[in-house]
Structures are given as C-alpha cells and as structure tokens.
Design a protein around this motif. Structure first.
Motif, PDB file in Angstrom:
ATOM      1  N   TYR A 423       0.874  -1.174   0.000  1.00 38.39           N
ATOM      2  CA  TYR A 423       0.000   0.000   0.000  1.00 38.39           C
ATOM      3  C   TYR A 423       0.907   1.218   0.000  1.00 38.39           C
ATOM      4  CZ  TYR A 423      -3.720   3.329   1.016  1.00 38.39           C
ATOM      5  OH  TYR A 423      -4.612   4.369   0.930  1.00 38.39           O
ATOM      6  N   THR A 424       0.681   2.139  -0.944  1.00 41.20           N
ATOM      7  CA  THR A 424       1.446   3.388  -1.012  1.00 41.20           C
ATOM      8  C   THR A 424       0.527   4.549  -0.662  1.00 41.20           C
ATOM      9  OG1 THR A 424       3.051   2.595  -2.637  1.00 41.20           O
ATOM     10  CG2 THR A 424       2.697   4.959  -2.538  1.00 41.20           C
ATOM     11  N   TRP A 425       0.971   5.340   0.308  1.00 40.37           N
ATOM     12  CA  TRP A 425       0.204   6.486   0.814  1.00 40.37           C
ATOM     13  C   TRP A 425       0.898   7.770   0.383  1.00 40.37           C
ATOM     14  CZ3 TRP A 425       1.547   9.217   5.783  1.00 40.37           C
ATOM     15  CH2 TRP A 425       0.633  10.244   6.071  1.00 40.37           C
ATOM     16  N   HIS A 426       0.166   8.636  -0.333  1.00 40.46           N
ATOM     17  CA  HIS A 426       0.704   9.935  -0.727  1.00 40.46           C
ATOM     18  C   HIS A 426       0.476  10.916   0.418  1.00 40.46           C
ATOM     19  CE1 HIS A 426       0.278  13.889  -3.090  1.00 40.46           C
ATOM     20  NE2 HIS A 426       1.567  13.620  -2.967  1.00 40.46           N
ATOM     21  N   ALA A 427       1.558  11.294   1.094  1.00 41.40           N
ATOM     22  CA  ALA A 427       1.446  12.143   2.280  1.00 41.40           C
ATOM     23  C   ALA A 427       1.298  13.616   1.923  1.00 41.40           C
ATOM     24  CB  ALA A 427       2.671  11.931   3.177  1.00 41.40           C
ATOM     25  N   TRP A 428       2.164  14.107   1.032  1.00 41.53           N
ATOM     26  CA  TRP A 428       2.153  15.545   0.711  1.00 41.53           C
ATOM     27  C   TRP A 428       3.088  15.785  -0.457  1.00 41.53           C
ATOM     28  CZ3 TRP A 428       6.228  19.301   1.635  1.00 41.53           C
ATOM     29  CH2 TRP A 428       5.838  20.626   1.431  1.00 41.53           C
ATOM     30  N   MET A 431       6.024  13.444  -1.406  1.00 45.99           N
ATOM     31  CA  MET A 431       6.394  12.530  -0.334  1.00 45.99           C
ATOM     32  C   MET A 431       5.400  11.368  -0.270  1.00 45.99           C
ATOM     33  SD  MET A 431       7.169  13.356   3.690  1.00 45.99           S
ATOM     34  CE  MET A 431       8.594  14.333   3.221  1.00 45.99           C
ATOM     35  N   PHE A 432       5.948  10.150  -0.310  1.00 46.61           N
ATOM     36  CA  PHE A 432       5.137   8.936  -0.300  1.00 46.61           C
ATOM     37  C   PHE A 432       5.684   7.960   0.743  1.00 46.61           C
ATOM     38  CE2 PHE A 432       4.920  10.755  -4.485  1.00 46.61           C
ATOM     39  CZ  PHE A 432       3.621  10.559  -4.931  1.00 46.61           C
ATOM     40  N   TYR A 433       4.774   7.236   1.401  1.00 44.35           N
ATOM     41  CA  TYR A 433       5.153   6.170   2.328  1.00 44.35           C
ATOM     42  C   TYR A 433       4.464   4.879   1.888  1.00 44.35           C
ATOM     43  CZ  TYR A 433       6.777   9.921   5.394  1.00 44.35           C
ATOM     44  OH  TYR A 433       7.428  11.010   5.912  1.00 44.35           O
ATOM     45  N   SER A 434       5.148   3.751   2.079  1.00 43.20           N
ATOM     46  CA  SER A 434       4.590   2.462   1.684  1.00 43.20           C
ATOM     47  C   SER A 434       4.868   1.409   2.737  1.00 43.20           C
ATOM     48  CB  SER A 434       5.199   1.987   0.357  1.00 43.20           C
ATOM     49  OG  SER A 434       5.001   2.915  -0.677  1.00 43.20           O
ATOM     50  N   VAL A 435       3.954   0.447   2.833  1.00 42.28           N
ATOM     51  CA  VAL A 435       4.203  -0.789   3.571  1.00 42.28           C
ATOM     52  C   VAL A 435       4.097  -1.930   2.567  1.00 42.28           C
ATOM     53  CG1 VAL A 435       3.462   0.036   5.825  1.00 42.28           C
ATOM     54  CG2 VAL A 435       1.764  -0.910   4.249  1.00 42.28           C
ATOM     55  N   ASN A 436       4.919  -2.964   2.762  1.00 41.67           N
ATOM     56  CA  ASN A 436       5.047  -4.025   1.771  1.00 41.67           C
ATOM     57  C   ASN A 436       5.265  -5.354   2.479  1.00 41.67           C
ATOM     58  OD1 ASN A 436       6.887  -5.880   0.077  1.00 41.67           O
ATOM     59  ND2 ASN A 436       6.276  -4.390  -1.461  1.00 41.67           N
ATOM     60  N   VAL A 437       4.628  -6.407   1.996  1.00 45.03           N
ATOM     61  CA  VAL A 437       4.806  -7.748   2.539  1.00 45.03           C
ATOM     62  C   VAL A 437       5.091  -8.704   1.386  1.00 45.03           C
ATOM     63  CG1 VAL A 437       3.766  -9.662   3.805  1.00 45.03           C
ATOM     64  CG2 VAL A 437       3.289  -7.311   4.498  1.00 45.03           C
ATOM     65  N   GLN A 438       6.105  -9.572   1.569  1.00 44.79           N
ATOM     66  CA  GLN A 438       6.435 -10.588   0.569  1.00 44.79           C
ATOM     67  C   GLN A 438       6.483 -11.964   1.231  1.00 44.79           C
ATOM     68  OE1 GLN A 438       9.695  -9.457  -2.240  1.00 44.79           O
ATOM     69  NE2 GLN A 438       9.702  -7.503  -1.136  1.00 44.79           N
ATOM     70  N   HIS A 439       5.889 -12.940   0.558  1.00 46.80           N
ATOM     71  CA  HIS A 439       5.935 -14.340   0.997  1.00 46.80           C
ATOM     72  C   HIS A 439       6.677 -15.134  -0.070  1.00 46.80           C
ATOM     73  CE1 HIS A 439       4.402 -18.519   1.219  1.00 46.80           C
ATOM     74  NE2 HIS A 439       4.467 -18.314   2.527  1.00 46.80           N
ATOM     75  N   ILE A 440       7.768 -15.809   0.321  1.00 51.20           N
ATOM     76  CA  ILE A 440       8.599 -16.553  -0.622  1.00 51.20           C
ATOM     77  C   ILE A 440       8.525 -18.030  -0.284  1.00 51.20           C
ATOM     78  CG2 ILE A 440      10.892 -16.832  -1.618  1.00 51.20           C
ATOM     79  CD1 ILE A 440      10.434 -13.748   0.370  1.00 51.20           C
ATOM     80  N   ASN A 441       7.993 -18.814  -1.198  1.00 50.12           N
ATOM     81  CA  ASN A 441       7.916 -20.264  -1.027  1.00 50.12           C
ATOM     82  C   ASN A 441       9.066 -20.922  -1.787  1.00 50.12           C
ATOM     83  OD1 ASN A 441       6.368 -22.315   0.262  1.00 50.12           O
ATOM     84  ND2 ASN A 441       5.692 -23.004  -1.754  1.00 50.12           N
ATOM     85  N   ASP A 442       9.787 -21.832  -1.137  1.00 48.36           N
ATOM     86  CA  ASP A 442      10.965 -22.489  -1.708  1.00 48.36           C
ATOM     87  C   ASP A 442      12.027 -21.469  -2.124  1.00 48.36           C
ATOM     88  OD1 ASP A 442       9.498 -24.802  -1.381  1.00 48.36           O
ATOM     89  OD2 ASP A 442       8.884 -24.903  -3.484  1.00 48.36           O
TER      90      ASP A 442
END
Length: 463
Positions: A423-428, A431-442
């Motif tokens: 999710y990317t949030w446009h602050a001003w 300026m942008f902030y993001s949170v990111n999740v990755q799942h790696i199998n094998d």
C-alpha cells in the motif's frame, strides 16, 4: 540493481503514458486541479531539467524453517537491513526544435545500505534498490550520460509529458529516436506501468523486471551502448546493443563489442484487450555474447573427478551465446483498477550472468487506486510470480555449485513462488510512504527451506 522512478516516464505517443499507471491517466483538464506530486514543480516548456529523488527502504525477515544453509543461502535467522538510493537528474535541450530535437542527459546517483543476507539466496530478491556488491560503498557515481536525438518523419505532432529522459513537451507523431551513452536497459525495455518501479510500486527483482531477461548490466544495473527506436501512433519498435560485464554480475564492462555484447529488441503495441480501455503489449527478445560458462560442462567435470566441486567459472567460453524472450502486458479494467502480467524464458544452458538466476518466469498482478476512499494518489497492489531454472542449472546447485546469487550446498528443487503486496500512501506533494509484505515459497528453488516472510517500510521523495 537500481531502477528509475518509472511513474514519471512518458508515452511514446498520445495513446497514454508508458511508465505511468494506466488508471492514473485520467487527470483533470484544468491544470490548477492537477495534484502536485513533486516537492518543486518543474517549469513548463523549459530547455533544461533538474530534479531528484530519494528512496529509503527498511526490510526485516522473520526466522523460517531450514534443514541446512550454504555459502549463498538466504539466512533463516531474524534480520533487518536498510537501503537508500538518491539520484540527481539533469538534462538540457540543444534548442526548441520539435522535429529535430536533441537532449543531453547526465545523472548522478548514490546507493547505500545492504540487502538481507547480502542480497544472496533468492532468485527473486526482495529489494530492487540493493546493489549486490556491498564493497562498492556509498560513494556517488555517474549513473547515466546520454545523447538523445529525435528525427521527425511528419509535421503532425503529439504531446508528451516532459521528464528526465525526454525534455520536449511536443514530438512528431511518427519519428525515429536514437540514444547513445550510459544507461540501464529497463529505462526503455520491458517497461510496465504497474510493475516496474521500486520507488512507488513493488520491490521484488522478478516482479519489477522479467527475471528471465538477463539484460546487459554491471553490478549496479548500468551499461554503455546505443539504441534506436521507431515510434508510430499506436506502436513502437526499439533495438539496442550494449556492453556486457567481464564476469558474472561484475562491476567492470568488456569494451570489446566484437566478442561480448548484449543485443535487445522489443515490439510494443499500445492497444487494449478491452474496447475503450487502455492497454499495452510488448514482445521482448535478447541475445548475449559473453565469456560465460555452461552448467552441463561444470557438472560433467565434477562427476568425472576433474573438478573438486562444480565450478561454472572453470568452464567459460568467449563468445558464448545466451538468448531468450519475454512478453509483457498491462490492461485497464476500470478507472481505478488495472492488471498486468509477464512471461519470460531463456535457454538456461549458460550461466546466469548479469541480472538474476531465472530461466523461466510467469507473473500476474493488479493495482487499485484510492478514489473510492478519497485518496486518488494512494494505491494498493498485489502480484504473484513463479520462477524456475532448467535441469542442468538444478543439477549444478544440487551438487554444491555456486552461482553469483544462489548456492545452498544442496538442492531439493521446487519453483520459487513469491506473493508481494503493498500500500502506497501519498502524504504531501512529492512525499510517499509504503508498507510491503512478501511471501517466498521455496527460496532459492529449495523445498528444504522456507517459506520466508519479508516485511518492508519505504519512504520516497521526489523533488
């Protein structure tokens, strides 16, 4: 590998920006209503360009199951790392000619920090901003120097959004463009408006790029060469030839183009699969000549007792050819929702040499803009990518061989499957902030290890 913020790139015609999200093209006709997405807006119709960006990424990993670890393994203990990339973009137009425009491009860059496990152990590594060789340090370096020449083939013109690769706001509808100098190939090839930008979009190497495209580049992702491009109203064709590194993923380039070079071509059709909805399809092909090893020869020499361990660098040949192709598409479904996909394949007999250790990849994803919750410049996205390597490559790793990224000392082979969401949030302004999740199998194609979870927080500033 480091890429530019492709959300700011332009179209090759008025069919819609390439490198700008398809769903974000419905900007207000009144310029006063257009949101400002940079700290310092660029003057309109200027003959010069000065801008910059900073991208800071914090990543952490939870412990995961692992029966063993090797020299190049993705470590299974808890870990966190921070990376930072800053870029200064400059450019100047020789004059205001539309039909025969010339741009001079010069960019400086700084890359600092490290990746999890020193960026080893994953074909689809989790942070595209990381330079794999941490010994290069944080000293600023020249990222790009280019001459960009446009030759118009018609007096009919179309508009484009000026940016740090092309300063003109108006270009001929049919034209030929040439570039020569230092650049990174993903600036112009395999661009995808939804999955190409580690600054505002996904972070994974094989989500932002076609992992099976072993494009010519040094460790930082740059090379020297030239390209030509023909642009028409709804389609383009581009071709380039570039210097290859002297060793796999090395910092030094081989300047003897007669013995080592990377040749790349791409056809782009700017036409959607759905009537009245924008879309683009791209067909990429490449062939690399370089001093590369052959996996089967390394395995045979080990089994015959000639080599104490499988060693790909002991079986390199000048002029070895590695080739492959890729398909890349993006499609607008609604004003806020767009989808994208990639497929890539290479012959897999020769060693992975410049980008990452992938011989075949399949990818699909989507992004959704936040108009429904009154956040039009926010977006949420998800992508799934599945990477694979050929049998000779598998045997090499199974017997204890090391690539420039992979090598657990053993291998219980399985496809490396990755799911990434952000999710990317446009602050001003810029300026942008993001949170990111990755799942790696094998991870690293090894069923004896993983799955692994990686979380990220990112701050990005455009100025």
């Amino acid at each position: 590998m480091i890429l530019p913020p492709l959300d700011t790139l332009i179209a090759h015609s008025d069919s819609g920006p390439v490198g700008k999200p398809v769903a974000d093209q419905n900007t207000p006709s009144d310029p006063s209503q257009t949101p400002v997405l940079t700290m310092f807006p660029h003057p309109e119709d200027a003959r010069y360009w000065i801008s910059g960006q900073a991208n800071i990424i914090f990543q952490g990993r939870l412990p995961f199951h692992s029966l063993y670890e090797g020299t190049n393994s993705f470590r299974n203990s808890a870990e966190y790392k921070t990376s930072m990339v800053g870029t200064l973009y400059t450019g100047m137009r020789r004059n205001r000619s539309v039909r025969y425009n010339t741009d001079f491009i010069f960019d400086m860059e700084l890359a600092a920090g490290r990746g999890l496990s020193e960026a080893l152990g994953l074909a689809g590594f989790t942070n595209l901003d990381v330079v794999r060789n941490p010994n290069l340090g944080a000293t600023p370096y020249i990222a790009r120097y280019e001459i960009h020449q446009v030759f118009g083939l018609t007096d009919t013109t179309t508009s484009q959004e000026p940016n740090f690769f092309a300063l003109a706001s108006t270009v001929p509808e049919r034209r030929v463009e040439f570039r020569i100098g230092k650049m990174t190939l993903p600036d112009f090839f395999d661009v995808n408006a939804i999955g190409s930008d580690s600054h505002l979009q996904f972070l994974n190497w094989t989500v932002d790029n076609n992992g099976a495209w072993d494009y010519a580049a040094d460790t930082r992702g740059y090379t020297v060469g030239g390209m030509a491009e023909y642009d028409d109203l709804n389609w383009s064709f581009r071709y380039g030839i570039y210097a290859m590194p002297t060793v796999a993923n090395g910092i030094d380039l081989d300047w003897a183009f007669s013995r080592a070079n990377g040749q790349n071509g791409e056809f782009e059709l700017r036409r959607g699969w759905i009537p009245k909805r924008k879309g683009v399809s791209r067909l990429l092909f490449y062939g690399n000549h370089a001093h590369m090893g052959v996996y089967r020869e390394a395995v045979q020499a080990y089994l015959a007792g000639t080599d104490p361990t499988p060693t790909i660098t002991a079986h390199e040949h000048f002029g070895a050819l590695k080739y492959g192709f890729g398909y890349n598409t993006e499609q607008e479904l609604t004003a806020n929702l767009s989808v994208f996909g990639r497929f890539g394949w290479n012959e897999g007999q020769h060693e992975s040499f410049a980008y990452t250790e992938v011989d075949q990849t399949v990818e699909a994803g989507a992004e959704y803009f936040g108009n429904q919750w009154q956040r039009p410049n926010d977006k949420v996205a998800i992508a799934v990518v599945s990477n694979a390597i050929k049998r000779d490559h598998q045997n090499y790793l199974r017997l204890g061989g090391l690539g420039f990224l992979l090598g657990d000392g053993n291998l219980n082979y399985g496809r490396e499957n990755i799911v990434e969401s952000y999710y990317t949030w446009h602050a001003w302004k810029g300026m942008f902030y993001s949170v990111n999740v990755q799942h790696i199998n094998d991870p690293g194609y090894n069923r004896d290890r993983g799955p692994a979870w990686v979380g990220s927080a990112r701050m990005h500033v455009d100025f």
